[in-house]
Design an enzyme around this catalytic site. Structure first.
Site, short mmCIF file in Angstrom:
data_model
loop_
_atom_site.label_atom_id
_atom_site.label_comp_id
_atom_site.label_asym_id
_atom_site.label_seq_id
_atom_site.Cartn_x
_atom_site.Cartn_y
_atom_site.Cartn_z
N SER A 220 0.83 -1.21 0.00
CA SER A 220 0.00 0.00 0.00
C SER A 220 0.86 1.25 0.00
O SER A 220 1.94 1.28 0.58
CB SER A 220 -0.92 0.03 1.22
N LYS B 293 -4.46 -6.84 3.44
CA LYS B 293 -4.44 -5.68 2.52
C LYS B 293 -5.86 -5.36 2.05
O LYS B 293 -6.24 -4.20 1.90
CB LYS B 293 -3.53 -5.96 1.32
N GLU C 24 -9.93 1.93 4.07
CA GLU C 24 -9.64 3.10 3.21
C GLU C 24 -10.94 3.63 2.59
O GLU C 24 -11.19 4.85 2.59
CB GLU C 24 -8.64 2.66 2.14
N HIS D 240 -7.48 -3.54 4.77
CA HIS D 240 -6.90 -2.19 4.74
C HIS D 240 -7.66 -1.33 3.72
O HIS D 240 -8.05 -0.19 4.00
CB HIS D 240 -5.41 -2.28 4.37
N ASN D 241 -7.87 -1.89 2.53
CA ASN D 241 -8.57 -1.12 1.50
C ASN D 241 -10.02 -0.85 1.88
O ASN D 241 -10.55 0.21 1.57
CB ASN D 241 -8.50 -1.85 0.15
C1 6PG Z 1 -3.20 1.39 -1.63
C2 6PG Z 1 -4.45 1.60 -2.44
C3 6PG Z 1 -4.30 0.95 -3.77
C4 6PG Z 1 -5.29 1.42 -4.81
C5 6PG Z 1 -6.69 1.00 -4.54
C6 6PG Z 1 -7.69 1.90 -5.17
O1 6PG Z 1 -3.32 0.84 -0.56
O2 6PG Z 1 -2.14 1.80 -2.09
O3 6PG Z 1 -5.54 1.06 -1.78
O4 6PG Z 1 -4.32 -0.43 -3.56
O5 6PG Z 1 -5.18 2.79 -4.98
O6 6PG Z 1 -6.84 -0.28 -5.08
O7 6PG Z 1 -8.87 1.24 -5.11
P1 6PG Z 1 -10.17 1.68 -5.83
O8 6PG Z 1 -9.86 1.91 -7.27
O9 6PG Z 1 -11.07 0.54 -5.61
O10 6PG Z 1 -10.60 2.95 -5.16
#
Ligand code: 6PG
Length: 481
Positions: free
Chosen positions: A133, A187, A194, A190-191
């Site tokens: 990430s 991960k 996010e 984590h997303n």
């Molecule tokens: C990270 C981000 C990365 C990516 C996402 C965006 O941790 O660096 O999460 O993995 O930017 O996959 O996800 P979306 O396109 O679903 O918003």
């Protein structure tokens, strides 16, 4: 294999931006990096632009690529998740030797990683699904890395990954998460967090804009100020920067000319699907995923414009107080989102027998990753004090933080409802909190209904065992176990 040329400690295949940047990061940290890409033009472009940043080995074929690597070979795959990853793994595996390590650094679905790890293990190869990430900038300057896979492979791989990872107080934002797919699972969560964090920030922005009538520039100042307190985080920081950006074509704030339809690549959706299977209420994350979907239903939204709003309340008169209320609501809701994410990690760990340590996640998410935030130090401390915390919300620090925020939280949600401003993540986080602390939930009635129409039985508060009422008979109760 041409062992005389085997000088690289790591190989990177897939040299789009993330792959190129992480390859450069390894090289800048003193490693010799073998480079491979399906079309060699990308490799050459990387070497032309950044070849002087460290030691790279240019290769064209998989044989050349593997021949350039010290044994056991370490190959980091940075290609699109899904079929592309399977194809590259197969090509590599066919030419690799027992003990070699394949690292998948993409956003793979953790169940794919479990499958791939087992398939590679059967061939004597080590497969490590590693969540990375931090976006493009993080890949170059220090991401957070969440490697799963066999513990033994971490012995050879860990030092390399830790040296390129972000550091907080000298501690690398990388640790061995656990076996097989656990790195990608973590991960994924984590997303999900996010997504929730971004949705909550979006709702705060919506309220500042429509309940208080603030301009993008004014809201940018609010976020900048918030970023100096307990909300300090990468996402709050970049929110201020996005809001400050002026569009060169129109002279308007950029945010006002971007189409309000959020896209998603899928990791948030995976998080919610997995949470449904595990039975973990990740309500904040789910609302965030659905909010993106709703925003993207452009034809439906267009058709729905002009639908009745009902009688709306007056806007808040005390802007300063309401802004502070929003800040507190954001903080409380954010705590809920993390609490739910950590619950999912605990459930995944139990389901797959991974023995994950939540404190590890709190530690490595403090830097490098998209959800890095000051309050992760508090989460780390909470799990240090009690590794078996039933919920993050119950840790003394968070319990008190919510206690201080809860009045504001209620005011924000009720004001938003009365103004017709959608705040699904704020509202569902508050509902989750209220449900969690409720002495008695209406689930007793649900159980009664289930027993009525399906003889699904229920438990009693005053006796052990299962019971059933003879609803279509004389309505007496019988034991059902
Ligand atoms: C990270 C981000 C990365 C990516 C996402 C965006 O941790 O660096 O999460 O993995 O930017 O996959 O996800 P979306 O396109 O679903 O918003």
């Amino acid at each position: 294999m041409a062992s005389a040329n085997a000088i690289a400690q790591i190989g990177v295949t897939g040299l789009a931006v993330m792959g190129s940047n992480i390859a450069r990061n390894f090289a800048r940290n003193g490693y010799t990096v073998a480079l491979h890409n399906r079309s060699v033009a990308k490799t050459d472009a990387l070497l032309a632009a950044h070849g002087d940043e460290g030691q790279f080995v240019r290769t064209e074929t998989i044989e050349e690529f593997l021949g350039a690597l010290e044994k056991p070979r370490r190959v980091l795959i940075m290609v699109k998740a899904g079929e592309a990853t399977d194809a590259v793994i197969e090509e590599l595996a066919a030419a690799m030797e027992p003990g070699d390590i394949i690292i998948d650094g993409g956003n793979a679905l953790y169940t794919d990683t479990i499958r791939r790890e087992a398939a590679m293990a059967a061939r004597g190869l080590n497969f490590v699904g590693a969540g990375i990430s931090g976006g493009e900038e993080g890949a170059l300057n220090g991401p957070a890395i969440m490697p799963g896979g066999p513990k033994e492979s971490y012995e050879s791989l860990g030092p390399l990954l830790e040296s390129v990872a972000a550091k907080v107080d000298g501690v690398p934002c990388c640790t061995h998460i656990g076996p097989d797919g656990s790195g990608h699972f973590v991960k994924m969560v984590h997303n999900g967090i996010e997504y929730a964090d971004m949705q909550l920030i979006g709702e705060a922005y919506h309220l500042l804009r429509d309940a208080l009538g603030s301009s993008a520039g004014q809201i940018a100042e609010v976020f900048t100020e918030w970023n100096s307190g307990e909300l300090e985080s990468y996402l709050v920081e970049i929110t201020a920067q996005v809001l400050q950006q002026v569009d060169a074509t129109t002279g308007e704030p950029l945010v006002d000319v971007i189409v309000d339809a959020a896209e998603q690549k899928g990791t948030g959706r995976w998080t919610v699907k997995s949470a449904l299977d595990l039975g973990i209420p990740v309500t904040g994350i789910a609302e965030a995923v659905f909010a993106r979907a709703l925003s993207g239903s452009r034809a439906q939204r267009k058709a729905a414009q002009g639908l009745a709003a009902g009688t709306l309340a007056e806007k808040p008169t005390d802007a300063k107080q309401f802004t502070e209320d929003i800040r507190r609501a954001l903080y409380a809701s954010k705590i809920v989102a993390y609490a739910q994410g950590f619950d999912q990690i605990a459930a995944g760990s139990a389901e797959y027998d991974w023995d994950l340590h939540p404190g590890d996640m709190a530690t490595i998410w403090r830097g490098g990753c998209i959800i890095r935030a000051r309050f992760l130090n508090r989460i780390k401390e909470a799990y240090e004090q009690d590794p078996a915390l039933p919920s993050l919300i119950l840790a003394p620090y968070f319990r008190q933080a919510i206690e201080e925020a809860v009045d504001s939280w209620r005011r924000v949600v009720s004001t938003a409802v009365q103004l017709g401003i959608p705040v699904p993540a704020f509202a569902s986080s508050l509902a989750y909190y209220d449900a969690l602390r409720a002495e008695r939930l209406p689930a007793a009635l649900t159980q009664g209904q289930r027993d009525f129409f399906g003889a699904h039985t229920y438990e009693r508060v005053d006796a052990d065992g299962k019971f059933h009422t003879l609803w279509s008979g004389d309505r007496t109760e019988v034991r059902a176990d």
